[in-house]
Scaffold this motif. Structure first.
Motif, mmCIF file in Angstrom:
data_model
loop_
_atom_site.group_PDB
_atom_site.id
_atom_site.type_symbol
_atom_site.label_atom_id
_atom_site.label_comp_id
_atom_site.label_asym_id
_atom_site.label_seq_id
_atom_site.Cartn_x
_atom_site.Cartn_y
_atom_site.Cartn_z
ATOM 1 N N PRO A 153 -1.177 -3.748 15.636
ATOM 2 C CA PRO A 153 -2.648 -4.430 16.115
ATOM 3 C C PRO A 153 -3.657 -4.214 14.775
ATOM 4 O O PRO A 153 -4.583 -5.003 14.552
ATOM 5 C CB PRO A 153 -2.911 -3.675 17.324
ATOM 6 C CG PRO A 153 -2.202 -2.383 17.422
ATOM 7 C CD PRO A 153 -0.870 -2.825 16.607
ATOM 8 N N TYR A 154 -3.533 -3.154 14.291
ATOM 9 C CA TYR A 154 -4.467 -2.727 13.230
ATOM 10 C C TYR A 154 -4.164 -3.551 11.793
ATOM 11 O O TYR A 154 -5.162 -4.096 11.158
ATOM 12 C CB TYR A 154 -4.291 -1.458 12.853
ATOM 13 C CG TYR A 154 -4.880 -0.492 14.025
ATOM 14 C CD1 TYR A 154 -6.052 -0.445 14.469
ATOM 15 C CD2 TYR A 154 -4.067 0.405 14.639
ATOM 16 C CE1 TYR A 154 -6.838 0.380 15.345
ATOM 17 C CE2 TYR A 154 -4.425 0.938 15.744
ATOM 18 C CZ TYR A 154 -5.782 1.077 16.053
ATOM 19 O OH TYR A 154 -6.228 1.832 17.246
ATOM 20 N N CYS A 155 -2.854 -4.078 11.564
ATOM 21 C CA CYS A 155 -2.594 -5.000 10.634
ATOM 22 C C CYS A 155 -3.152 -6.375 10.983
ATOM 23 O O CYS A 155 -3.963 -6.835 9.986
ATOM 24 C CB CYS A 155 -1.068 -5.254 10.554
ATOM 25 S SG CYS A 155 -0.240 -3.677 9.993
ATOM 26 N N HIS A 156 -3.143 -6.697 12.082
ATOM 27 C CA HIS A 156 -3.845 -7.920 12.760
ATOM 28 C C HIS A 156 -5.453 -8.036 12.444
ATOM 29 O O HIS A 156 -6.021 -8.770 12.020
ATOM 30 C CB HIS A 156 -3.591 -8.299 13.944
ATOM 31 C CG HIS A 156 -3.839 -9.592 14.564
ATOM 32 N ND1 HIS A 156 -3.559 -10.903 13.935
ATOM 33 C CD2 HIS A 156 -4.645 -10.100 15.544
ATOM 34 C CE1 HIS A 156 -4.094 -11.914 14.341
ATOM 35 N NE2 HIS A 156 -4.981 -11.486 15.606
ATOM 36 N N LYS A 157 -5.770 -6.742 12.868
ATOM 37 C CA LYS A 157 -7.441 -6.692 12.685
ATOM 38 C C LYS A 157 -7.836 -6.616 11.187
ATOM 39 O O LYS A 157 -9.043 -7.242 10.937
ATOM 40 C CB LYS A 157 -7.860 -5.349 13.335
ATOM 41 C CG LYS A 157 -7.613 -5.371 15.015
ATOM 42 C CD LYS A 157 -8.430 -3.890 15.461
ATOM 43 C CE LYS A 157 -8.067 -4.113 17.171
ATOM 44 N NZ LYS A 157 -8.833 -2.860 17.561
ATOM 45 N N ILE A 255 -5.780 1.650 -9.509
ATOM 46 C CA ILE A 255 -5.109 1.423 -8.231
ATOM 47 C C ILE A 255 -5.320 2.374 -7.115
ATOM 48 O O ILE A 255 -5.386 3.541 -7.239
ATOM 49 C CB ILE A 255 -3.672 1.340 -8.519
ATOM 50 C CG1 ILE A 255 -3.159 0.203 -9.759
ATOM 51 C CG2 ILE A 255 -2.866 0.713 -6.970
ATOM 52 C CD1 ILE A 255 -2.038 0.169 -10.186
ATOM 53 N N LYS A 256 -5.808 1.833 -6.038
ATOM 54 C CA LYS A 256 -6.322 2.688 -5.099
ATOM 55 C C LYS A 256 -5.381 2.284 -3.810
ATOM 56 O O LYS A 256 -4.845 1.181 -3.620
ATOM 57 C CB LYS A 256 -7.613 2.480 -4.668
ATOM 58 C CG LYS A 256 -8.537 2.906 -5.686
ATOM 59 C CD LYS A 256 -8.716 4.446 -5.869
ATOM 60 C CE LYS A 256 -9.784 4.924 -6.920
ATOM 61 N NZ LYS A 256 -11.241 4.803 -6.511
ATOM 62 N N SER A 257 -5.027 3.325 -3.029
ATOM 63 C CA SER A 257 -4.662 3.067 -1.630
ATOM 64 C C SER A 257 -5.259 3.242 -0.515
ATOM 65 O O SER A 257 -6.064 4.325 -0.520
ATOM 66 C CB SER A 257 -3.225 3.684 -1.619
ATOM 67 O OG SER A 257 -3.164 5.133 -1.580
ATOM 68 N N VAL A 258 -5.114 2.488 0.481
ATOM 69 C CA VAL A 258 -5.847 2.979 1.985
ATOM 70 C C VAL A 258 -5.000 2.917 3.010
ATOM 71 O O VAL A 258 -4.356 1.780 3.241
ATOM 72 C CB VAL A 258 -7.207 2.107 2.090
ATOM 73 C CG1 VAL A 258 -7.624 2.284 3.600
ATOM 74 C CG2 VAL A 258 -8.093 1.861 1.020
ATOM 75 N N GLN A 259 -4.764 3.665 3.601
ATOM 76 C CA GLN A 259 -3.928 3.882 4.896
ATOM 77 C C GLN A 259 -4.538 3.404 6.245
ATOM 78 O O GLN A 259 -5.567 4.412 6.419
ATOM 79 C CB GLN A 259 -3.111 5.123 4.954
ATOM 80 C CG GLN A 259 -2.185 5.414 3.835
ATOM 81 C CD GLN A 259 -1.146 6.377 3.965
ATOM 82 O OE1 GLN A 259 -0.271 6.058 5.027
ATOM 83 N NE2 GLN A 259 -0.755 7.365 3.289
ATOM 84 N N GLY A 260 -4.167 2.776 6.915
ATOM 85 C CA GLY A 260 -4.920 2.397 8.257
ATOM 86 C C GLY A 260 -5.897 1.264 8.011
ATOM 87 O O GLY A 260 -6.073 0.890 6.920
ATOM 88 N N MET A 261 -6.923 0.975 9.036
ATOM 89 C CA MET A 261 -7.601 -0.020 9.237
ATOM 90 C C MET A 261 -8.866 0.519 7.980
ATOM 91 O O MET A 261 -9.304 1.682 8.479
ATOM 92 C CB MET A 261 -8.083 -0.409 10.675
ATOM 93 C CG MET A 261 -9.291 -1.161 10.547
ATOM 94 S SD MET A 261 -8.861 -3.069 10.125
ATOM 95 C CE MET A 261 -10.500 -3.580 9.973
ATOM 96 N N PRO A 262 -9.270 -0.257 7.081
ATOM 97 C CA PRO A 262 -10.277 0.508 6.377
ATOM 98 C C PRO A 262 -11.782 0.288 7.104
ATOM 99 O O PRO A 262 -12.105 -0.903 7.949
ATOM 100 C CB PRO A 262 -10.362 -0.688 5.211
ATOM 101 C CG PRO A 262 -9.466 -1.709 5.813
ATOM 102 C CD PRO A 262 -8.677 -1.359 6.466
#
Length: 277
Positions: A153-157, A255-262
């Motif tokens: 669901p967080y991918c969709h959000k 290059i940066k990474s963000v895990q989860g919904m920003p």
């Protein structure tokens, strides 16, 4: 004469066989000696605490200067960077972040230079060559790779939050479909990647997400399941464990990474511009 010729030939073959066997044995012995020498050199190269850490699965990348007579070691373990400080007597090691008297983090910059920066560059190249689905204009100035599970669901959000930038042609999301949440994640992801038009199928999935997403197509699953599995393996190998996990380049090309919904301002940082009106 004929018998002598045959005997001479047999003798020559025997001598050649002996020579070949000796060469093979010498090669094996030399390899074993080199391995032993390499082990001895490694023992001499690293202090005992570092040897112990290596035995636990840590890969040492480089060394760096550290305060108070310590030696700093930059390492990797299970895809994650690790800073190790060996005391001046070389008898003890401290793993983690070093802070000075003013509260300044002395670890972050050196680890970024020696480990995290090169690691992310390698990851970006691997993502470019993976099986991804384009979402947005090919001319968009900002590219974001995002690990997407079709049941997340967080991918969709995140996709909904990125919509204004995608619609304005400012951002292209590249969905790297993985299967980590449910059994159906594989069949849905493979349906998209194995279809004749993955981009259109991805859009169908997004539009029908609240109703369960894309309808599984067994023929497409057969074509696409290997790609989903390879993407999943890559995600785990790179040390990422949550969806969405997204990689982007900041204004300096880092290059940066963000895990989860920003959250908060992070979304605009990732998109590279304020939200389009």
């Amino acid at each position: 004469m004929k018998k002598r010729y045959i005997l001479a030939s047999i003798l020559a073959l025997s001598l050649n066989a002996c020579a070949d066997e000796k060469a093979e044995n010498d090669g094996v012995l030399k390899t074993e000696q080199n391995q032993e020498q390499g082990a001895l050199e490694r023992v001499k190269q690293y202090p005992a605490p570092i040897e112990s850490i290596i035995d636990q699965g840590v890969e040492i990348i480089d060394t760096f200067e550290a305060p108070a007579g310590m030696i700093g070691y930059a390492g990797m373990m299970r895809g994650q960077p690790l800073a190790i400080y060996v005391t001046s007597d070389k008898e003890h090691a401290i793993v983690g972040t070093l802070i000075d008297k003013d509260g300044v983090n002395l670890t972050v910059d050196v680890m970024d230079s020696l480990v995290e920066g090169p690691r992310m560059e390698r990851a970006w190249k691997e993502l470019e060559e993976s099986a991804w689905v384009a979402d947005g204009s090919d001319d968009a100035p900002v590219i974001i790779y995002t690990f997407t599970d079709t049941n997340c669901p967080y991918c969709h959000k995140f996709r909904e939050a990125a919509e204004p930038w995608i619609k304005a042609g400012k951002v292209q999301l590249r969905h790297i479909l993985v299967a980590i949440l449910r059994k159906s994640s594989m069949s849905k992801g493979a349906t998209i990647l194995g279809s004749d038009d993955p981009e259109a199928m991805m859009q169908q999935h997004n539009n029908a997400f609240s109703q369960g997403g894309v309808t599984v197509d067994p023929a497409a699953v057969e074509k696409g399941q290997v790609r989903v599995q390879l993407n999943t393996n890559m995600m785990q190998r790179l040390g990422f464990g949550a969806t969405p996990t997204s990689l982007y380049k900041d204004q300096n090309g880092k290059i940066k990474s963000v895990q989860g919904m920003p959250q908060g301002d992070m979304l605009e940082q990732m998109m590279g511009s304020p939200k389009p009106e």
